[in-house]
Motif scaffolding. Structure first.
Motif, PDB file in Angstrom:
ATOM      1  N   GLN A 118      22.785  10.530   1.422  1.00 59.79           N
ATOM      2  CA  GLN A 118      22.593  10.157   0.254  1.00 59.79           C
ATOM      3  C   GLN A 118      21.517   9.040   0.047  1.00 59.79           C
ATOM      4  O   GLN A 118      20.468   8.882  -0.481  1.00 59.79           O
ATOM      5  CB  GLN A 118      23.870   9.697  -0.865  1.00 59.79           C
ATOM      6  N   LYS A 119      21.852   8.098   0.946  1.00 58.10           N
ATOM      7  CA  LYS A 119      20.874   6.878   0.991  1.00 58.10           C
ATOM      8  C   LYS A 119      19.632   7.296   1.682  1.00 58.10           C
ATOM      9  O   LYS A 119      18.358   6.858   1.118  1.00 58.10           O
ATOM     10  CB  LYS A 119      21.415   5.931   2.020  1.00 58.10           C
ATOM     11  N   ILE A 120      19.566   8.113   2.422  1.00 60.13           N
ATOM     12  CA  ILE A 120      18.238   8.498   3.273  1.00 60.13           C
ATOM     13  C   ILE A 120      17.514   9.585   2.170  1.00 60.13           C
ATOM     14  O   ILE A 120      16.252   9.282   1.825  1.00 60.13           O
ATOM     15  CB  ILE A 120      18.447   9.593   4.437  1.00 60.13           C
ATOM     16  N   LEU A 121      18.148  10.283   1.541  1.00 59.07           N
ATOM     17  CA  LEU A 121      17.399  11.150   0.170  1.00 59.07           C
ATOM     18  C   LEU A 121      16.780  10.385  -0.766  1.00 59.07           C
ATOM     19  O   LEU A 121      15.736  10.533  -1.184  1.00 59.07           O
ATOM     20  CB  LEU A 121      18.668  12.097  -0.080  1.00 59.07           C
ATOM     21  N   ALA A 122      17.665   9.369  -1.192  1.00 60.77           N
ATOM     22  CA  ALA A 122      17.216   8.361  -2.322  1.00 60.77           C
ATOM     23  C   ALA A 122      16.154   7.469  -1.840  1.00 60.77           C
ATOM     24  O   ALA A 122      15.093   7.135  -2.469  1.00 60.77           O
ATOM     25  CB  ALA A 122      18.321   7.714  -2.757  1.00 60.77           C
ATOM     26  N   PHE A 123      16.018   7.191  -0.533  1.00 56.37           N
ATOM     27  CA  PHE A 123      15.002   6.154  -0.057  1.00 56.37           C
ATOM     28  C   PHE A 123      13.785   6.804   0.494  1.00 56.37           C
ATOM     29  O   PHE A 123      12.848   6.090   0.594  1.00 56.37           O
ATOM     30  CB  PHE A 123      15.781   4.966   0.947  1.00 56.37           C
ATOM     31  N   SER A 124      13.832   7.989   1.158  1.00 59.43           N
ATOM     32  CA  SER A 124      12.920   8.494   2.085  1.00 59.43           C
ATOM     33  C   SER A 124      12.538   7.422   3.155  1.00 59.43           C
ATOM     34  O   SER A 124      11.025   7.219   3.016  1.00 59.43           O
ATOM     35  CB  SER A 124      11.886   9.135   1.096  1.00 59.43           C
ATOM     36  N   PRO A 125      13.100   7.026   3.953  1.00 59.71           N
ATOM     37  CA  PRO A 125      12.683   6.220   4.929  1.00 59.71           C
ATOM     38  C   PRO A 125      11.797   6.848   6.146  1.00 59.71           C
ATOM     39  O   PRO A 125      11.701   8.098   6.246  1.00 59.71           O
ATOM     40  CB  PRO A 125      13.892   5.627   5.710  1.00 59.71           C
ATOM     41  N   ASN A 126      10.886   6.070   6.631  1.00 60.43           N
ATOM     42  CA  ASN A 126      10.198   6.653   7.752  1.00 60.43           C
ATOM     43  C   ASN A 126      10.816   6.412   9.014  1.00 60.43           C
ATOM     44  O   ASN A 126      10.867   6.828  10.120  1.00 60.43           O
ATOM     45  CB  ASN A 126       8.830   5.933   7.965  1.00 60.43           C
TER      46      ASN A 126
ATOM     47  N   GLU B 159       0.896  -1.267  -0.024  1.00 65.01           N
ATOM     48  CA  GLU B 159      -0.118  -0.113   0.058  1.00 65.01           C
ATOM     49  C   GLU B 159       0.786   1.397  -0.168  1.00 65.01           C
ATOM     50  O   GLU B 159       2.154   1.075   0.439  1.00 65.01           O
ATOM     51  CB  GLU B 159      -1.037   0.080   1.129  1.00 65.01           C
ATOM     52  N   LYS B 160       0.378   2.244  -0.415  1.00 66.60           N
ATOM     53  CA  LYS B 160       1.034   3.631  -0.514  1.00 66.60           C
ATOM     54  C   LYS B 160       1.516   4.068   0.964  1.00 66.60           C
ATOM     55  O   LYS B 160       2.827   4.665   0.829  1.00 66.60           O
ATOM     56  CB  LYS B 160      -0.009   4.698  -1.014  1.00 66.60           C
ATOM     57  N   ASN B 161       0.929   3.675   1.770  1.00 67.82           N
ATOM     58  CA  ASN B 161       1.227   4.209   3.443  1.00 67.82           C
ATOM     59  C   ASN B 161       2.253   3.214   4.045  1.00 67.82           C
ATOM     60  O   ASN B 161       2.517   3.164   5.149  1.00 67.82           O
ATOM     61  CB  ASN B 161      -0.037   4.395   4.297  1.00 67.82           C
ATOM     62  N   THR B 162       2.595   2.174   3.168  1.00 72.45           N
ATOM     63  CA  THR B 162       3.597   1.039   3.964  1.00 72.45           C
ATOM     64  C   THR B 162       4.758   1.772   4.410  1.00 72.45           C
ATOM     65  O   THR B 162       5.537   2.655   3.892  1.00 72.45           O
ATOM     66  CB  THR B 162       4.158   0.211   2.824  1.00 72.45           C
ATOM     67  N   LEU B 163       5.299   1.623   5.778  1.00 71.58           N
ATOM     68  CA  LEU B 163       6.360   2.026   6.262  1.00 71.58           C
ATOM     69  C   LEU B 163       7.729   1.497   5.636  1.00 71.58           C
ATOM     70  O   LEU B 163       7.784   0.359   5.271  1.00 71.58           O
ATOM     71  CB  LEU B 163       6.389   1.820   7.623  1.00 71.58           C
ATOM     72  N   LYS B 164       8.791   2.760   5.546  1.00 75.43           N
ATOM     73  CA  LYS B 164       9.919   2.258   4.829  1.00 75.43           C
ATOM     74  C   LYS B 164      11.124   2.332   5.854  1.00 75.43           C
ATOM     75  O   LYS B 164      11.163   3.568   6.597  1.00 75.43           O
ATOM     76  CB  LYS B 164      10.243   3.221   3.588  1.00 75.43           C
TER      77      LYS B 164
ATOM     78  N   ILE C  58       8.584  -1.743   3.884  1.00 73.20           N
ATOM     79  CA  ILE C  58       9.526  -2.232   2.908  1.00 73.20           C
ATOM     80  C   ILE C  58      10.930  -1.900   3.555  1.00 73.20           C
ATOM     81  O   ILE C  58      10.911  -0.702   4.237  1.00 73.20           O
ATOM     82  CB  ILE C  58       9.432  -0.978   1.755  1.00 73.20           C
ATOM     83  N   ILE C  59      11.833  -2.682   3.230  1.00 75.66           N
ATOM     84  CA  ILE C  59      13.243  -2.461   3.913  1.00 75.66           C
ATOM     85  C   ILE C  59      14.115  -2.210   2.836  1.00 75.66           C
ATOM     86  O   ILE C  59      13.994  -2.769   1.514  1.00 75.66           O
ATOM     87  CB  ILE C  59      13.388  -3.469   4.771  1.00 75.66           C
ATOM     88  N   GLU C  60      15.216  -1.396   3.218  1.00 78.53           N
ATOM     89  CA  GLU C  60      16.525  -1.465   2.426  1.00 78.53           C
ATOM     90  C   GLU C  60      17.729  -1.577   3.277  1.00 78.53           C
ATOM     91  O   GLU C  60      17.644  -1.029   4.699  1.00 78.53           O
ATOM     92  CB  GLU C  60      16.897  -0.049   1.550  1.00 78.53           C
ATOM     93  N   ILE C  61      18.674  -2.293   2.833  1.00 74.46           N
ATOM     94  CA  ILE C  61      19.792  -2.743   3.884  1.00 74.46           C
ATOM     95  C   ILE C  61      20.958  -2.092   3.254  1.00 74.46           C
ATOM     96  O   ILE C  61      21.278  -2.516   2.164  1.00 74.46           O
ATOM     97  CB  ILE C  61      20.009  -4.153   4.232  1.00 74.46           C
TER      98      ILE C  61
END
Length: 303
Positions: free
Chosen positions: A64-72, A12-17, A47-50
């Motif tokens: 740069q990682k934060i800017l590209a991924f826009s995490p919660n 969903e669009k509101n899934t936490l990253k 949604i996760i990124e490692i």
């Protein structure tokens, strides 16, 4: 550079990253944190990124990682050094910092009650509360936890160069420097007060205890808009042993404590200096100030 993106179908669009910054060289464990994290979230709506830290990684790379991924959330996986590195990127951003304790010293995680058990620490990320804490700026460096001059900083220098790690290694390093650590002659300015003191160790404390569990600042709070200056006038081998092995605080008869929002401290001679467990060399002057409510951090839910 190693990066994993795990993305659930039908999200969903509101899934936490969640962005995980993993220090694979932290601590002495061979635990595969990237695999543990991926397996934990495989059936969860996230949604996760490692991102696995490279040697000498800078805040610019993480930004740069934060800017590209826009995490919660951004989660530091490592010890206090990793936590500090990630926190520097999150100050006043309203992006909460999570911690998975993976280092030899996990002082801030211990302070906040975050479990060393990987699954319980991961549970905190998805069920925990967000708490605002203050930080300190010391000689233009961020300090999240504890900084000091004198004996402990000297012991950290010795500890970094010897082959014995863990609490035993620190105990050995501390006993070595105890006999080589002369009293410091120091002038301390806290807000509008001036103190002239002799001490073996002076701590600038944003928290209550070291990563060893030793309580150095029983009155410390991470959210009270003050920090403490703890002046330890004399330390014996018994006090060091008690601090490390029994996790008890120092003898209060040998300590003087000041609460303040700002500090200028001058030593008559250059003294050993550390911030959050990182040896910073020898200095003659320390300037510190409070950074109120500067960081949001994820902590276990109070039951």
């Amino acid at each position: 550079m190693f990066s994993i993106i795990y993305d659930l179908p039908m999200q969903e669009k509101n899934t936490l990253k969640l962005l995980f910054i993993v220090n694979t060289g932290a601590g002495s464990s061979s635990r595969n944190w990237s695999l543990l994290i991926t397996e934990y979230f495989v059936l969860k709506q996230y949604i996760i990124e490692i991102y696995e830290l490279q040697k000498n990684c800078t805040t610019e790379v993480i930004n740069q990682k934060i800017l590209a991924f826009s995490p919660n959330q951004v989660i530091a996986v490592g010890g206090d050094g990793t936590v500090k590195l990630v926190a520097e990127c999150l100050i006043n951003t309203n992006i909460p910092l999570g911690i998975l304790p993976a280092g030899s010293a996990n002082g801030l995680a211990k302070e906040l009650g975050i479990s060393n058990n990987p699954e319980q620490a991961l549970d905190t990320l998805v069920t925990g509360d967000i708490k605002k804490i203050h930080l300190t700026k010391i000689n233009q460096q961020l300090c999240i936890h504890l900084s000091d001059i004198g004996l402990n900083a000297y012991a950290i220098k010795k500890f970094e160069k010897q082959g014995i790690r863990g609490m035993l290694g620190y105990l050995i390093a501390s006993l070595k420097v105890l006999w080589q650590n002369p009293l410091m002659d120091v002038t301390i300015h806290t807000n509008d007060k001036v103190h002239h003191l002799k001490a073996e160790m002076i701590v600038i404390a944003n928290a209550t205890q070291y990563g060893s569990g030793a309580v150095i600042n029983p009155i410390g709070k991470l959210d009270d808009a003050l920090f403490e200056v703890i002046v330890i006038k004399k330390i014996s081998p018994y006090e060091i042993f008690k601090m490390i092995s029994q996790h008890q605080e120092y003898d209060s008869d040998k300590i003087e404590v000041f609460q303040t929002t700002s500090l200028t401290m001058r030593s008559s001679k250059k003294v050993h200096f550390q911030i959050d467990g990182e040896y910073m060399g020898k200095i003659k002057e320390v300037k510190a100030s409070i950074m109120p409510e500067a960081l949001e951090i994820i902590v276990p839910t109070l039951k």
